[in-house]
Design an enzyme around this catalytic site. Structure first.
Site, PDB file in Angstrom:
ATOM      1  N   TRP A 156     -22.774  14.829   8.700  1.00  0.00           N
ATOM      2  CA  TRP A 156     -21.616  14.534   7.865  1.00  0.00           C
ATOM      3  C   TRP A 156     -21.552  15.504   6.683  1.00  0.00           C
ATOM      4  O   TRP A 156     -22.559  15.783   6.041  1.00  0.00           O
ATOM      5  CB  TRP A 156     -21.686  13.113   7.322  1.00  0.00           C
ATOM      6  CG  TRP A 156     -21.294  12.065   8.318  1.00  0.00           C
ATOM      7  CD1 TRP A 156     -21.012  12.244   9.636  1.00  0.00           C
ATOM      8  CD2 TRP A 156     -21.159  10.663   8.072  1.00  0.00           C
ATOM      9  NE1 TRP A 156     -20.717  11.047  10.232  1.00  0.00           N
ATOM     10  CE2 TRP A 156     -20.794  10.065   9.296  1.00  0.00           C
ATOM     11  CE3 TRP A 156     -21.318   9.872   6.945  1.00  0.00           C
ATOM     12  CZ2 TRP A 156     -20.576   8.694   9.414  1.00  0.00           C
ATOM     13  CZ3 TRP A 156     -21.093   8.505   7.057  1.00  0.00           C
ATOM     14  CH2 TRP A 156     -20.721   7.927   8.267  1.00  0.00           C
TER      15      TRP A 156
ATOM     16  N   THR B 172       0.847  -1.185   0.000  1.00  0.00           N
ATOM     17  CA  THR B 172       0.000   0.000   0.000  1.00  0.00           C
ATOM     18  C   THR B 172       0.885   1.238   0.000  1.00  0.00           C
ATOM     19  O   THR B 172       2.078   1.162   0.302  1.00  0.00           O
ATOM     20  CB  THR B 172      -0.911   0.019   1.237  1.00  0.00           C
ATOM     21  OG1 THR B 172      -0.100   0.090   2.422  1.00  0.00           O
ATOM     22  CG2 THR B 172      -1.777  -1.235   1.292  1.00  0.00           C
TER      23      THR B 172
ATOM     24  N   LYS C  62     -17.324  15.798  10.329  1.00  0.00           N
ATOM     25  CA  LYS C  62     -18.484  15.677  11.212  1.00  0.00           C
ATOM     26  C   LYS C  62     -18.753  17.048  11.834  1.00  0.00           C
ATOM     27  O   LYS C  62     -18.055  17.462  12.757  1.00  0.00           O
ATOM     28  CB  LYS C  62     -18.234  14.607  12.265  1.00  0.00           C
ATOM     29  CG  LYS C  62     -17.902  13.239  11.672  1.00  0.00           C
ATOM     30  CD  LYS C  62     -17.525  12.239  12.743  1.00  0.00           C
ATOM     31  CE  LYS C  62     -17.154  10.893  12.119  1.00  0.00           C
ATOM     32  NZ  LYS C  62     -15.914  10.968  11.330  1.00  0.00           N
TER      33      LYS C  62
ATOM     34  N   GLU D  96      -5.535  -3.903  -1.910  1.00  0.00           N
ATOM     35  CA  GLU D  96      -6.001  -5.122  -1.255  1.00  0.00           C
ATOM     36  C   GLU D  96      -7.012  -5.897  -2.094  1.00  0.00           C
ATOM     37  O   GLU D  96      -7.330  -7.051  -1.789  1.00  0.00           O
ATOM     38  CB  GLU D  96      -6.634  -4.774   0.096  1.00  0.00           C
ATOM     39  CG  GLU D  96      -5.659  -4.272   1.137  1.00  0.00           C
ATOM     40  CD  GLU D  96      -5.442  -2.765   1.122  1.00  0.00           C
ATOM     41  OE1 GLU D  96      -5.015  -2.211   2.147  1.00  0.00           O
ATOM     42  OE2 GLU D  96      -5.725  -2.139   0.067  1.00  0.00           O
TER      43      GLU D  96
END
Length: 538
Positions: free
Chosen positions: A436, A182, A431, A326
């Site tokens: 949100w 990654t 937030k 992944e």
């Protein structure tokens, strides 16, 4: 009842042999800056055999790791096949990692051999003395490699001294074939080990899942071969017989545009920053993109304005793809459904993507409850399937998995047709006052302003609302846009309470090693007082 089917392993070798037999006359072209060097698949196949024999002569055996530190070119493609098909493990190294991360990744992966471009020798030499497992460096090109010491061989010499025919072994389909790390946005990068089975199933899942490659295509492979398994396109393109157009180090807008004009690709794949830079270049120079029909863009959210600009200016169809290292990495492609009218094409292609067959996907709320695919419920996207990792190399990361499901960290909605719309990363969602705000949607709305080149939005502490958005904006040269102008622009595009009070005009949005916006750098700059922030009343 017993099955009567053959117990035939799923190996990359089958993909290699199919391309050699069926598509022998297709070509691999590598751009040199002034033109292309090229070879037919049949020639490349012979060189793949020579590379396998050469590596075997250096003591490489089943399970040994062979790393690549290379640009996109023919030799890198040869390694993509020779190393796993001989039973060894291909370890693609990110050429843009910081030195300490690069040394960690090489040592953690355990490579015995590193294939490196001569132009990248100085970069690799910085960590030469820290490498604990590397025995030899095989250098592509004839440039100076003295900085790597005595353990240097030349790629062409290794092939010249080896036989072209290699007796590919029978392997277990679950044997490791390749590994990729990654990008390491937090902590050390994590290694994902792909099996022959996972690469085989990903190849055919991707081929059937919206990439739409055929043997009439010329594939411009801009996405780095070290990034997320090259999005699987090396194996998909070879299996389907697409010509490969490899840009080598020439990824800047001007040389990339020259390659496109000269070699006439029909399709391509890259992260949004590459295509955005090409759009900006097109405002100052004439671009010939007439051969390009369709490009897949992934790695980060694609602004709708970019999709519209390519279609309106150059008649190029931009399609979003979604996935992660992944996931090998493809999980979704935003190809419009067959019954969608042409007038809605951009609406569908602006979505994150439609989940492809082979990827099992669910939406989960913060309490672990599975949510419906109704296009309204917002939750974390989790996935599982035959080409999705169940763990990391040498690293326990239980927080990344939930009862056999990979937690992607992406927050979004899924509609009844399987179209995903990601609204943010779990670490990036803002937030504010218990509600949100999607940094992705806000960024895309800001970028839609004609004088904005890039925009990244981060959450910052606010005494009243706990957190509010800070918009970091890159303007076009000579633009005199103010926060008030951008706020007015946003009023027609987002909820009024989303509009930032805080703005910072910067020269460039920092990028990760694979071209994504690096928001952790912006957060650190803000915390250290390194951003000039303009505030305006709501």
């Amino acid at each position: 009842m017993r099955t009567t089917m053959m117990d035939y392993p799923l190996l990359i070798t089958q993909i290699l042999e199919h391309g050699r037999k069926v598509h022998a006359d297709r070509e691999v072209l590598t751009w040199t800056g002034a033109g292309s060097r090229r070879a037919r698949f049949a020639e490349v196949y012979e060189r793949i055999g020579r590379l396998a024999n050469g590596l075997a002569g250096l003591g490489v055996g089943v399970g040994d790791r062979v790393a690549t530190f290379c640009w996109n070119h023919q030799e890198h493609l040869e390694a993509y096949f020779a190393v796993p098909c001989m039973g060894a493990v291909l370890h693609t190294l990110n050429i843009r990692l910081f030195p300490e991360q690069l040394a960690y990744v090489i040592n953690d992966g355990g490579a015995r051999i590193v294939i490196v471009d001569d132009s990248l020798v100085p970069v690799l030499a910085r960590v030469r003395d820290q490498l604990t497992t590397v025995e030899r460096f095989v250098v592509v090109g004839d440039g100076d490699a003295s900085a790597l010491g005595e353990a240097v061989l030349r790629y062409d010499d290794v092939l010249a001294q080896a036989a072209p025919a290699y007796d590919w072994p029978e392997l277990d389909e679950r044997a490791p074939a390749a590994m990729c790390y990654t990008s390491g946005t937090t902590g050390n990068p994590k290694g994902v080990v792909y099996s022959h089975r996972s690469n085989w199933t990903h190849t055919f899942g991707a081929a059937a899942g919206g990439l739409q490659l055929t043997d009439s295509d010329r594939l411009l492979l801009v996405v780095p071969q070290f990034h997320a398994n090259a999005w699987g396109l090396v194996y998909v393109g070879w299996a389907l017989g697409s010509d490969f157009l490899m840009p080598e180090r020439y990824l800047q807008p001007e040389p990339l545009a020259a390659m496109i004009a000269a070699e006439r690709p029909t399709t391509s794949a890259a992260v949004p920053t590459v295509w955005n830079a090409l759009l900006v270049h097109g405002e100052e120079a004439e671009l010939d993109l007439s051969s390009l029909q369709r490009v897949v863009v992934g790695g980060a959210a694609v602004p709708r304005s970019m999709i519209e600009a390519f279609e309106q200016r150059y008649d190029v169809e931009v399609v979003q793809g979604w996935g992660m290292t992944e996931m090998s990495p493809l999980g979704a492609v935003a190809t419009p459904p067959g019954d969608a009218p042409a007038s809605e094409s951009v609406d569908w292609r602006a979505k994150t993507g439609r989940v492809i067959a082979g990827v099992d996907l669910r939406l989960v709320d913060t309490g672990g409850r599975e949510l419906p695919w109704d296009g309204k419920a917002i939750g974390e996207i989790q996935v599982r399937g035959p080409w999705i990792t169940a763990g990391y190399h040498n690293a326990e990361s239980p927080e990344k998995f939930d009862d056999g499901w990979l937690r992607t960290g992406d927050v979004g909605v899924v509609d009844p047709r399987g179209f995903i719309q990601i609204v943010d990363r779990t670490k990036d969602v803002i937030k504010s006052g218990g509600e949100w705000i999607s940094s992705v949607d806000l960024e895309n709305a800001i970028i839609a302003h004609p004088d904005v080149v890039e925009a990244a939005v981060i959450g910052v502490a606010d005494p009243r609302w706990d957190e509010r958005p800070l918009a970091c904006v890159v303007l076009r040269a000579g633009a005199t846009v103010t926060p008030a102008d951008l706020s007015a622009h946003l009023r027609e595009r987002v909820a009024s309470w989303w509009i930032p009070e805080r703005w910072s005009f910067i020269d460039e949005v920092p990028k990760t090693s694979v071209g994504k916006f690096d928001k952790k750098v912006l957060r650190a700059r803000h915390e250290q007082g390194g951003l000039d922030v303009e505030e305006q009343a709501r």
